[in-house]
Design a protein around this motif. Structure first.
Motif, PDB file in Angstrom:
ATOM      1  N   ILE A  15       0.858  -1.188   0.000  1.00 32.75           N
ATOM      2  CA  ILE A  15       0.000   0.000   0.000  1.00 32.75           C
ATOM      3  C   ILE A  15       0.887   1.229   0.000  1.00 32.75           C
ATOM      4  O   ILE A  15       1.829   1.326   0.789  1.00 32.75           O
ATOM      5  CB  ILE A  15      -0.976  -0.005   1.198  1.00 32.75           C
ATOM      6  N   VAL A  16       0.609   2.144  -0.924  1.00 34.99           N
ATOM      7  CA  VAL A  16       1.436   3.341  -1.074  1.00 34.99           C
ATOM      8  C   VAL A  16       0.536   4.566  -0.937  1.00 34.99           C
ATOM      9  O   VAL A  16      -0.367   4.787  -1.748  1.00 34.99           O
ATOM     10  CB  VAL A  16       2.149   3.369  -2.439  1.00 34.99           C
ATOM     11  N   GLU A  17       0.774   5.335   0.117  1.00 38.94           N
ATOM     12  CA  GLU A  17       0.010   6.576   0.320  1.00 38.94           C
ATOM     13  C   GLU A  17       0.369   7.537  -0.808  1.00 38.94           C
ATOM     14  O   GLU A  17       1.532   7.952  -0.960  1.00 38.94           O
ATOM     15  CB  GLU A  17       0.350   7.178   1.677  1.00 38.94           C
ATOM     16  N   THR A  18      -0.638   7.897  -1.621  1.00 37.28           N
ATOM     17  CA  THR A  18      -0.401   8.688  -2.830  1.00 37.28           C
ATOM     18  C   THR A  18      -1.213   9.973  -2.764  1.00 37.28           C
ATOM     19  O   THR A  18      -2.433   9.944  -2.561  1.00 37.28           O
ATOM     20  CB  THR A  18      -0.788   7.887  -4.083  1.00 37.28           C
ATOM     21  N   HIS A  19      -0.542  11.095  -2.941  1.00 36.36           N
ATOM     22  CA  HIS A  19      -1.181  12.402  -2.782  1.00 36.36           C
ATOM     23  C   HIS A  19      -1.555  13.002  -4.138  1.00 36.36           C
ATOM     24  O   HIS A  19      -1.021  12.640  -5.178  1.00 36.36           O
ATOM     25  CB  HIS A  19      -0.243  13.355  -2.037  1.00 36.36           C
ATOM     26  N   ASN A  20      -2.490  13.918  -4.091  1.00 36.43           N
ATOM     27  CA  ASN A  20      -2.895  14.725  -5.250  1.00 36.43           C
ATOM     28  C   ASN A  20      -3.281  13.872  -6.460  1.00 36.43           C
ATOM     29  O   ASN A  20      -2.817  14.102  -7.576  1.00 36.43           O
ATOM     30  CB  ASN A  20      -1.784  15.710  -5.630  1.00 36.43           C
ATOM     31  N   ILE A  21      -4.155  12.897  -6.226  1.00 35.03           N
ATOM     32  CA  ILE A  21      -4.688  12.092  -7.327  1.00 35.03           C
ATOM     33  C   ILE A  21      -5.858  12.851  -7.947  1.00 35.03           C
ATOM     34  O   ILE A  21      -6.813  13.218  -7.251  1.00 35.03           O
ATOM     35  CB  ILE A  21      -5.168  10.721  -6.835  1.00 35.03           C
ATOM     36  N   VAL A  22      -5.803  13.083  -9.241  1.00 33.03           N
ATOM     37  CA  VAL A  22      -6.841  13.863  -9.928  1.00 33.03           C
ATOM     38  C   VAL A  22      -7.446  13.054 -11.067  1.00 33.03           C
ATOM     39  O   VAL A  22      -6.798  12.173 -11.649  1.00 33.03           O
ATOM     40  CB  VAL A  22      -6.275  15.190 -10.470  1.00 33.03           C
ATOM     41  N   LYS A  23      -8.696  13.357 -11.366  1.00 29.30           N
ATOM     42  CA  LYS A  23      -9.364  12.755 -12.520  1.00 29.30           C
ATOM     43  C   LYS A  23      -8.770  13.304 -13.804  1.00 29.30           C
ATOM     44  O   LYS A  23      -8.500  14.501 -13.918  1.00 29.30           O
ATOM     45  CB  LYS A  23     -10.859  13.073 -12.497  1.00 29.30           C
ATOM     46  N   THR A  24      -8.596  12.419 -14.776  1.00 26.49           N
ATOM     47  CA  THR A  24      -8.154  12.842 -16.107  1.00 26.49           C
ATOM     48  C   THR A  24      -8.990  12.085 -17.129  1.00 26.49           C
ATOM     49  O   THR A  24      -8.603  11.004 -17.570  1.00 26.49           O
ATOM     50  CB  THR A  24      -6.659  12.546 -16.321  1.00 26.49           C
ATOM     51  N   GLY A  25     -10.158  12.625 -17.448  1.00 26.93           N
ATOM     52  CA  GLY A  25     -11.071  11.910 -18.328  1.00 26.93           C
ATOM     53  C   GLY A  25     -11.582  10.657 -17.649  1.00 26.93           C
ATOM     54  O   GLY A  25     -12.154  10.710 -16.560  1.00 26.93           O
ATOM     55  N   ASN A  26     -11.353   9.514 -18.276  1.00 30.53           N
ATOM     56  CA  ASN A  26     -11.770   8.236 -17.693  1.00 30.53           C
ATOM     57  C   ASN A  26     -10.673   7.580 -16.870  1.00 30.53           C
ATOM     58  O   ASN A  26     -10.806   6.433 -16.447  1.00 30.53           O
ATOM     59  CB  ASN A  26     -12.213   7.273 -18.803  1.00 30.53           C
ATOM     60  N   SER A  27      -9.599   8.302 -16.660  1.00 32.43           N
ATOM     61  CA  SER A  27      -8.479   7.745 -15.920  1.00 32.43           C
ATOM     62  C   SER A  27      -8.155   8.642 -14.727  1.00 32.43           C
ATOM     63  O   SER A  27      -8.962   9.464 -14.301  1.00 32.43           O
ATOM     64  CB  SER A  27      -7.252   7.605 -16.835  1.00 32.43           C
ATOM     65  N   ALA A  28      -6.964   8.463 -14.149  1.00 33.00           N
ATOM     66  CA  ALA A  28      -6.519   9.275 -13.019  1.00 33.00           C
ATOM     67  C   ALA A  28      -5.006   9.353 -13.064  1.00 33.00           C
ATOM     68  O   ALA A  28      -4.335   8.497 -13.653  1.00 33.00           O
ATOM     69  CB  ALA A  28      -6.976   8.655 -11.702  1.00 33.00           C
ATOM     70  N   GLU A  29      -4.453  10.398 -12.452  1.00 35.54           N
ATOM     71  CA  GLU A  29      -3.013  10.505 -12.383  1.00 35.54           C
ATOM     72  C   GLU A  29      -2.605  11.255 -11.124  1.00 35.54           C
ATOM     73  O   GLU A  29      -3.410  11.979 -10.523  1.00 35.54           O
ATOM     74  CB  GLU A  29      -2.437  11.197 -13.611  1.00 35.54           C
ATOM     75  N   ALA A  30      -1.356  11.067 -10.728  1.00 40.04           N
ATOM     76  CA  ALA A  30      -0.779  11.766  -9.589  1.00 40.04           C
ATOM     77  C   ALA A  30       0.613  12.226  -9.956  1.00 40.04           C
ATOM     78  O   ALA A  30       1.460  11.401 -10.339  1.00 40.04           O
ATOM     79  CB  ALA A  30      -0.731  10.857  -8.369  1.00 40.04           C
ATOM     80  N   ASP A  31       0.822  13.526  -9.903  1.00 42.50           N
ATOM     81  CA  ASP A  31       2.123  14.111 -10.261  1.00 42.50           C
ATOM     82  C   ASP A  31       2.597  13.648 -11.632  1.00 42.50           C
ATOM     83  O   ASP A  31       3.778  13.308 -11.827  1.00 42.50           O
ATOM     84  CB  ASP A  31       3.166  13.753  -9.191  1.00 42.50           C
ATOM     85  N   GLY A  32       1.665  13.616 -12.574  1.00 48.11           N
ATOM     86  CA  GLY A  32       2.004  13.262 -13.951  1.00 48.11           C
ATOM     87  C   GLY A  32       2.046  11.784 -14.239  1.00 48.11           C
ATOM     88  O   GLY A  32       2.181  11.366 -15.398  1.00 48.11           O
ATOM     89  N   LYS A  33       1.924  10.937 -13.224  1.00 49.83           N
ATOM     90  CA  LYS A  33       1.950   9.486 -13.414  1.00 49.83           C
ATOM     91  C   LYS A  33       0.532   8.961 -13.577  1.00 49.83           C
ATOM     92  O   LYS A  33      -0.330   9.198 -12.730  1.00 49.83           O
ATOM     93  CB  LYS A  33       2.614   8.799 -12.231  1.00 49.83           C
ATOM     94  N   VAL A  34       0.290   8.237 -14.668  1.00 48.64           N
ATOM     95  CA  VAL A  34      -1.040   7.685 -14.938  1.00 48.64           C
ATOM     96  C   VAL A  34      -1.291   6.495 -14.014  1.00 48.64           C
ATOM     97  O   VAL A  34      -0.433   5.618 -13.855  1.00 48.64           O
ATOM     98  CB  VAL A  34      -1.170   7.250 -16.411  1.00 48.64           C
TER      99      VAL A  34
END
Length: 310
Positions: free
Chosen positions: A184-203
């Motif tokens: 389990i990796v605590e991941t910050h600033n996950i945002v919606k990108t269309g039908n996907s998601a990314e965090a700090d530019g990583k899909v």
């Protein structure tokens, strides 16, 4: 029926119960807050004790605005309600000079330790989890498990995102054959990108499992406290000997981080209980209308009927 407790982490509620306190934002036309729905779902599922973790300075207001109403409902159903207090000064070491930031979810649960004498689940006060997760977690808790076996409600990432900004989630690697948590990796600033998601530019995979801080901690028998509580105590001591020395102002003792470390050392296993329910929460002020609409839809479908809404 085996005793099971629901521990609700609500110490983050502010001392001023104004329009801006997200945990007290009404989410329906009947004045309910998200905690009302969580307690209702827990009771209907079979949990027979509610433990609120709050701060001492907000006890009077909390009881008046939330607690007294919930206590009456619980009393009518034979469910006990207890309170404990998270105190920033209750630590196994010296308080860093100038520290004002709370110590995190791990310390919050330790505040409830003296009251916990049964299998228990932990949730956040301001998250709506849905009925399925409560059913699965309760059904898991009422069975016997080894002292080092834990459980987690596994939500689908795309069902837990906000339309109005980034969120923090525990991204999970799951062995789908055994439905156990590998990492389990605590991941910050996950945002919606269309039908996907990314965090700090990583899909990110929108169908991956995530933790929403809904955990289950069992007892091996009905006469013992959950063994995890001692692990939590020992981990807090170690946290002060390491993390606090490195980052005295901001280090936090977080449940998902501790559990992730236990997985790395191989001392514990975590069974993932998958749920397809959609998370609701007021992370941003702009979320309030969509949360209201989502609850309105659940009510119109009869998921929550007159017995709850009155």
């Amino acid at each position: 029926m085996k005793k099971t407790a629901l521990v609700i982490m609500a110490a983050g509620i502010g001392s001023r119960f104004g329009e801006g306190i997200k945990q007290l934002t009404p989410v329906d036309d009947y004045g309910h807050v998200i905690m009302d729905y969580s307690v209702y779902d827990a009771i209907e599922t079979g949990f027979n004790e509610i433990i609120f973790i709050i701060r001492k300075d907000i006890e009077t207001d909390f009881r008046e605005i939330i607690g007294d109403r919930i206590e009456k409902i619980c009393a009518s159903k034979g469910v006990d309600v207890k309170y404990c207090f998270q105190d920033i000064n209750n630590i196994p070491g010296e308080m860093p000079v100038g520290r004002t930031k709370p110590w995190g979810t791990g310390q919050a649960v330790l505040a409830a330790e003296p009251l916990i004498d049964s299998a228990f689940a932990v949730i956040n006060a301001d998250d709506y989890y849905g009925k399925e997760a409560f059913v699965k977690l309760h059904d898991w808790l009422i069975h016997s498990h080894l002292h080092n076996e834990l459980a987690m409600a596994g939500f689908i990432l795309k069902n837990t995102l906000s339309d109005n900004g980034g969120v923090t989630r525990g991204i999970c690697q799951v062995n789908v054959q055994t439905m156990t948590l590998s990492e389990i990796v605590e991941t910050h600033n996950i945002v919606k990108t269309g039908n996907s998601a990314e965090a700090d530019g990583k899909v990110l995979n929108p169908d991956s499992y995530v933790s929403m801080n809904m955990w289950g901690f069992p007892t091996e028998d009905e006469t013992s406290k959950p063994a995890f509580l001692q692990v939590l105590k020992d981990g807090f001591v170690k946290f002060f000997e390491t993390d606090v020395l490195d980052n005295p102002m901001k280090a936090e003792y977080l449940l998902p981080v501790l559990i992730g470390d236990l997985l790395k050392t191989g001392t514990h296993t975590v069974e993932v209980l998958p749920t397809q329910d959609k998370w609701f929460g007021v992370t941003y002020a702009e979320d309030r209308q969509s949360v209201y609409e989502n609850f309105k839809e659940l009510i119109s479908k009869g998921v929550y009927g007159k017995g709850f809404l009155k």
